[in-house]
Design a protein around this motif. Structure first.
Motif, PDB file in Angstrom:
ATOM      1  N   ARG A  39      -9.205   8.764   8.178  1.00  0.00           N
ATOM      2  CA  ARG A  39      -9.396   7.340   7.916  1.00  0.00           C
ATOM      3  C   ARG A  39     -10.414   6.722   8.874  1.00  0.00           C
ATOM      4  NH1 ARG A  39      -7.263   5.716   3.050  1.00  0.00           N
ATOM      5  NH2 ARG A  39      -5.759   7.337   2.581  1.00  0.00           N
ATOM      6  N   GLN A  55      -2.573   2.867   3.814  1.00  0.00           N
ATOM      7  CA  GLN A  55      -4.010   2.866   3.566  1.00  0.00           C
ATOM      8  C   GLN A  55      -4.780   1.984   4.539  1.00  0.00           C
ATOM      9  OE1 GLN A  55      -4.539   1.675  -0.469  1.00  0.00           O
ATOM     10  NE2 GLN A  55      -4.457   3.777  -1.233  1.00  0.00           N
ATOM     11  N   PRO A  82     -11.569   8.397   2.672  1.00  0.00           N
ATOM     12  CA  PRO A  82     -10.264   7.862   2.243  1.00  0.00           C
ATOM     13  C   PRO A  82      -9.199   8.906   2.094  1.00  0.00           C
ATOM     14  CG  PRO A  82     -11.844   7.745   0.447  1.00  0.00           C
ATOM     15  CD  PRO A  82     -12.580   8.264   1.637  1.00  0.00           C
ATOM     16  N   PRO A 130       0.832  -1.204   0.000  1.00  0.00           N
ATOM     17  CA  PRO A 130       0.000   0.000   0.000  1.00  0.00           C
ATOM     18  C   PRO A 130       0.868   1.256   0.000  1.00  0.00           C
ATOM     19  CG  PRO A 130      -0.018  -1.031   2.152  1.00  0.00           C
ATOM     20  CD  PRO A 130       0.735  -1.947   1.241  1.00  0.00           C
TER      21      PRO A 130
END
Length: 178
Positions: free
Chosen positions: A173, A85, A178, A72
């Motif tokens: 988050r 992420q 996102p 990620p």
């Protein structure tokens, strides 16, 4: 017996082709100082384990390792804390070393945690009532940490370099954006 020997030779070939190939070649070719000759190891008559690598291909290899597929993208990174992420990775969480991943879906709330009354001098471990400090030798240089309220018994206290950026990323988050 032949099957075992063929498996062992296949394993040895994989070892020679991998990152241990150069040290294995060095062990195989020992220089005898007294005689001035090179003695081959128990596997005689083999080619060198790895071909010589030029600087351009070594740089390309490092770049390929840095951007491995499937990893990620990194949102924030400093010496002890990495945000990607999927969650927070805390280096030095366990003694003597060990990483701990905290997924964003386990974090309920992020609070600023003042490092006063001797808290900034705690190197590692548990503090009353439910705080867990990861190993950080530079905690004394910081005035504020981040307390992650999770469903677990102990709440980790992070001490990143940029507290505001880390708090902003984690709250985004946690709240679902996102």
């Amino acid at each position: 017996m032949d099957a075992l020997l063929s498996r062992m030779s296949a394993l040895w070939a994989r070892l020679e082709a991998g990152p241990l190939g150069v040290p294995i070649e060095r062990m195989r070719r020992r220089w005898h100082r007294g005689t001035g000759r090179v003695e081959e190891g128990w596997r005689q008559g083999t080619a060198p384990a790895r071909p010589a690598v030029d600087k351009a291909s070594a740089a390309a290899h490092k770049a390929a390792e840095a951007a491995r597929p499937g990893t990620p993208p990194i949102l924030y990174r400093d010496r002890m804390i990495t945000l990607d992420q999927h969650g927070v990775v805390v280096s030095g969480y366990y003694l003597p070393f060990g990483r701990h991943r905290i997924p964003y879906d386990r974090i309920r709330e992020v609070r600023e945690h003042p490092l006063t009354r001797g808290r900034q001098f705690r190197l590692h471990g548990f503090a009353w009532p439910r705080y867990w400090y990861h190993r950080d030798a530079r905690r004394g240089e910081r005035a504020v940490g981040l307390e992650l309220r999770t469903d677990t018994l102990l709440w980790p206290v992070l001490t990143p370099k940029d507290v505001d950026a880390v708090k902003e990323i984690i709250t985004e988050r946690v709240n679902g954006r996102p």
